[in-house]
Write a protein that holds these residues in place. Structure first.
Motif, PDB file in Angstrom:
ATOM      1  N   GLU A 163      56.456   9.532 -22.489  1.00  0.00           N
ATOM      2  CA  GLU A 163      55.431   8.592 -22.976  1.00  0.00           C
ATOM      3  C   GLU A 163      55.847   7.838 -24.027  1.00  0.00           C
ATOM      4  OE1 GLU A 163      52.419  12.663 -21.874  1.00  0.00           O
ATOM      5  OE2 GLU A 163      53.642  12.186 -23.746  1.00  0.00           O
ATOM      6  N   MET A 164      55.095   6.930 -24.212  1.00  0.00           N
ATOM      7  CA  MET A 164      55.431   5.656 -24.625  1.00  0.00           C
ATOM      8  C   MET A 164      54.043   4.954 -25.314  1.00  0.00           C
ATOM      9  SD  MET A 164      56.893   2.949 -22.124  1.00  0.00           S
ATOM     10  CE  MET A 164      57.460   4.674 -20.938  1.00  0.00           C
ATOM     11  N   ARG A 165      54.223   3.905 -26.172  1.00  0.00           N
ATOM     12  CA  ARG A 165      53.016   3.127 -26.317  1.00  0.00           C
ATOM     13  C   ARG A 165      52.362   2.500 -25.016  1.00  0.00           C
ATOM     14  NH1 ARG A 165      51.601   0.899 -31.280  1.00  0.00           N
ATOM     15  NH2 ARG A 165      53.799   1.705 -32.138  1.00  0.00           N
ATOM     16  N   GLY A 166      51.125   2.749 -24.905  1.00  0.00           N
ATOM     17  CA  GLY A 166      50.388   2.223 -23.863  1.00  0.00           C
ATOM     18  C   GLY A 166      50.333   3.190 -22.627  1.00  0.00           C
ATOM     19  N   GLY A 167      51.068   4.421 -22.845  1.00  0.00           N
ATOM     20  CA  GLY A 167      50.938   5.521 -21.829  1.00  0.00           C
ATOM     21  C   GLY A 167      49.556   6.300 -21.993  1.00  0.00           C
ATOM     22  N   PRO A 171      42.171  -2.526 -37.146  1.00  0.00           N
ATOM     23  CA  PRO A 171      41.972  -2.251 -35.863  1.00  0.00           C
ATOM     24  C   PRO A 171      42.999  -0.883 -35.637  1.00  0.00           C
ATOM     25  CG  PRO A 171      43.465  -4.387 -36.421  1.00  0.00           C
ATOM     26  CD  PRO A 171      42.691  -3.768 -37.576  1.00  0.00           C
ATOM     27  N   LYS A 172      43.923  -0.434 -36.465  1.00  0.00           N
ATOM     28  CA  LYS A 172      44.806   0.687 -36.162  1.00  0.00           C
ATOM     29  C   LYS A 172      43.933   2.105 -36.215  1.00  0.00           C
ATOM     30  CE  LYS A 172      49.233  -1.423 -36.360  1.00  0.00           C
ATOM     31  NZ  LYS A 172      50.301  -1.755 -37.197  1.00  0.00           N
ATOM     32  N   LEU A 173      42.676   1.835 -36.904  1.00  0.00           N
ATOM     33  CA  LEU A 173      42.242   3.236 -37.744  1.00  0.00           C
ATOM     34  C   LEU A 173      41.003   3.628 -36.898  1.00  0.00           C
ATOM     35  CD1 LEU A 173      43.155   2.758 -41.454  1.00  0.00           C
ATOM     36  CD2 LEU A 173      44.014   4.239 -39.596  1.00  0.00           C
ATOM     37  N   ALA A 174      40.844   3.048 -35.625  1.00  0.00           N
ATOM     38  CA  ALA A 174      39.550   3.457 -34.762  1.00  0.00           C
ATOM     39  C   ALA A 174      39.728   5.141 -34.704  1.00  0.00           C
ATOM     40  CB  ALA A 174      39.603   2.880 -33.334  1.00  0.00           C
ATOM     41  N   ASN A 175      40.750   5.743 -34.587  1.00  0.00           N
ATOM     42  CA  ASN A 175      41.010   6.815 -34.486  1.00  0.00           C
ATOM     43  C   ASN A 175      40.249   7.780 -35.495  1.00  0.00           C
ATOM     44  OD1 ASN A 175      42.927   6.395 -36.632  1.00  0.00           O
ATOM     45  ND2 ASN A 175      44.226   7.548 -35.911  1.00  0.00           N
ATOM     46  N   GLY A 193      49.844   5.209 -29.272  1.00  0.00           N
ATOM     47  CA  GLY A 193      49.755   4.233 -30.124  1.00  0.00           C
ATOM     48  C   GLY A 193      48.438   4.005 -31.088  1.00  0.00           C
ATOM     49  N   GLN A 194      47.506   4.808 -30.267  1.00  0.00           N
ATOM     50  CA  GLN A 194      46.036   4.761 -30.850  1.00  0.00           C
ATOM     51  C   GLN A 194      45.932   5.624 -32.084  1.00  0.00           C
ATOM     52  OE1 GLN A 194      43.726   5.375 -27.189  1.00  0.00           O
ATOM     53  NE2 GLN A 194      42.470   3.549 -27.705  1.00  0.00           N
TER      54      GLN A 194
END
Lengths: 178, 356
Positions: free
Chosen positions: A42-46, A124-128, A12-13
């Protein structure tokens, strides 16, 4: 030259997209590239990671055993991959989420508070992409213009705002000193 | 960058199939190949093709049998446990001389096993799987580009010889992304499908697609005729790649993903002054015996090291190819573990050191 980068963090990151942007830039620059995602239950948060190789030579094994660079977006990823970096390798870490210092002294660590920066930018979703910007700056894999060109082609043309935000965060990461 | 696109293996092979004229896809989802189905579900309706998620793998393969019998270019895709379910249908398809393409993106087994990459379906693909005297042509790509190129070839080989063709990849090839280029393919030289059950319009004799022959003499004649076809395939369709097999003391034999890792190990061994070459079978059936003849031509002592993601399956064919004329050794990981270049290098050094 061969750049072997592991991107790792929570699902999710945007770990896979971060890796894809580098692989895509490599392809546009006529390099040999491979992008190998971890897959599984694997999923969001994993946890999630991908191995990206950009090379002047054909890519033999797409699995990276000794990365030349690491982009880590959470503490477990830094714990897992710090030891694998080649001596002199570069670790680009999200210091908002990773509080500890590196254990090794033979690698270059770049602490970027990417999550904080992205939050402050209202993205916040674009820290990557902040970390991708820093990665490209510190490794010299591509020029900023080359990276920008790749991301421009990668983001769907139907979403101009998304592209603008991606470029903004890339630039913030590329220019971050601290 | 030409016309290159960055694509996931599973999606690239689905696109390649569509470009090869595949208009019918029947499947059932299973990790790590589900993206093939997903891509087909998205694209087939747009090109006037058929995508159908069957109620099971058994249903899917029998739909393939039907569509293939009617002369359509048809494909199904699955991963190991799903391919096991399809075996009855595959045997029927082979027994009725129906062309089709079957994708196996192999995962660890036996049983439900795991979902990580493996090559432990080699025996199943190459030595039968279903019952009866038959072969599948088995193609084993080691890059996404090769996956794309071989998908087009798989349809052509199937149509040319009227036989099922399998593309055997693994979880890694299915999931990874690499740049690919799609080339235009030419199918003009293929024979017309005058055997297909397309309806007679009362103008010709009925075509019958069938694999039941009660009279032993009839069945033997058919199997013998099919064997001639297999002989032809063995003569014409063998594919392999070799690197530095002349003058090598140790020759690695590996296919698919494992061949790429073996090549990294080979470069590391060479950097240490060892004479190492590699044979990479691209067709697993027909097996590339010719490559081994070339490697053995100088009559010198050498060792063939089969490297697989299994407990040692292809190594049997290496032994048949070598036929006692050289040493044959094996290194493998299984259960979804991909061997590292260093593990293979250690094995190479062990052989070179003669301390085994």
């Amino acid at each position: 030259m061969t750049f072997e980068t592991i991107f790792a963090g929570f699902g999710g990151q945007g770990i896979l997209f971060a890796g894809k942007s580098i692989a895509y830039a490599g392809m546009i620059e006529n390099k040999n590239v491979s992008h190998l995602p971890s897959y599984g239950p694997e999923m969001r948060g994993g946890t999630c990671n991908c191995h990206v190789i950009v090379s002047d030579e054909p890519v033999a094994s797409p699995i990276i055993v000794e990365p030349t660079a690491l982009v880590a977006m959470n503490a477990p990823s830094f714990d897992k991959f710090e030891g694998q970096l080649v001596p002199g390798g570069k670790a680009i870490i999200d210091s908002t989420l990773i509080s500890r210092d590196a254990e090794r002294t033979d690698i270059d660590v770049y602490k970027v508070p990417a999550t904080d920066m992205a939050n402050k930018m209202g993205l916040p979703k674009l820290a990557n992409m902040i970390l991708v910007g820093k990665l490209v700056k510190e490794t010299g894999m591509f020029t900023f213009e080359e990276l920008k060109g790749a991301v421009t082609k990668l983001v769907p043309a139907s979403k101009p705002e998304l592209l603008e935000n991606n470029l903004k965060t890339l630039e913030a990461g590329y220019n971050y000193e601290g | 960058m030409g016309n290159k696109v960055l694509m996931k293996g599973n999606e690239a092979l689905a696109e390649a199939a569509i470009r090869a004229g595949c208009k019918h896809f029947f499947g059932y989802p299973i990790t790590p190949q589900t993206e093939v189905s997903a891509y087909m579900a998205k694209k087939m309706p747009k090109i006037g093709g058929v995508f159908l998620q069957a109620e099971s793998e058994v249903a899917a393969i029998n739909m393939v049998y039907g569509a293939g019998g009617a002369g359509a270019r048809v494909m199904t895709s699955s991963s190991s446990p799903g391919i096991s379910l399809k075996q009855e249908g595959i045997s029927y398809i082979a027994g009725a001389d129906v062309p089709c393409v079957i994708i196996n993106i192999v995962r660890g087994g036996p049983g439900l096993g795991g979902i990580q990459p493996a090559q432990s379906d080699y025996y199943q693909a190459v030595k039968g799987g279903g019952h009866g005297d038959y072969h599948l042509v088995v193609l084993a790509p080691s890059s996404i580009q090769e996956m794309v190129d071989l998908t087009a070839d798989a349809f052509d080989i199937g149509d040319k010889y009227r036989c099922p063709v399998m593309i055997m990849g693994d979880g890694m090839l299915g999931q990874m992304m690499e740049p690919v280029e799609f080339k235009d393919t030419d199918t003009a030289s293929l024979p017309e499908k005058d055997w297909a059950t397309t309806g007679t319009d009362m103008k010709r004799k009925k075509n019958i697609i069938n694999s039941l022959f009660i009279e032993p003499k009839d069945l033997e004649d058919l199997v013998l005729a099919r064997q001639k076809k297999y002989d032809e395939i063995e003569a014409n369709e063998v594919r392999y790649e070799t690197e530095d097999i002349e003058d090598a003391d140790i020759i690695l034999v590996a296919y698919g993903t494992t061949a790429r890792i073996a090549k990294t190990a080979m470069s590391k061994a060479k950097a240490k002054g060892l004479k190492v070459g590699i044979i990479r079978p691209i067709t697993l059936w027909p097996f590339p015996y010719e490559a081994f003849e070339k490697a053995l031509a100088d009559g010198k002592k050498k060792t063939f090291l089969a490297v697989e993601m299994s407990m040692g399956q292809m190594v049997d064919d290496v032994k048949i190819a070598v036929n006692g004329r050289a040493d044959v050794d094996f290194f493998g990981r299984t259960g979804g573990i991909v061997p590292t270049p260093n593990e293979i290098l250690n094995k190479i050094e062990e052989i070179a050191g003669g301390d085994k």
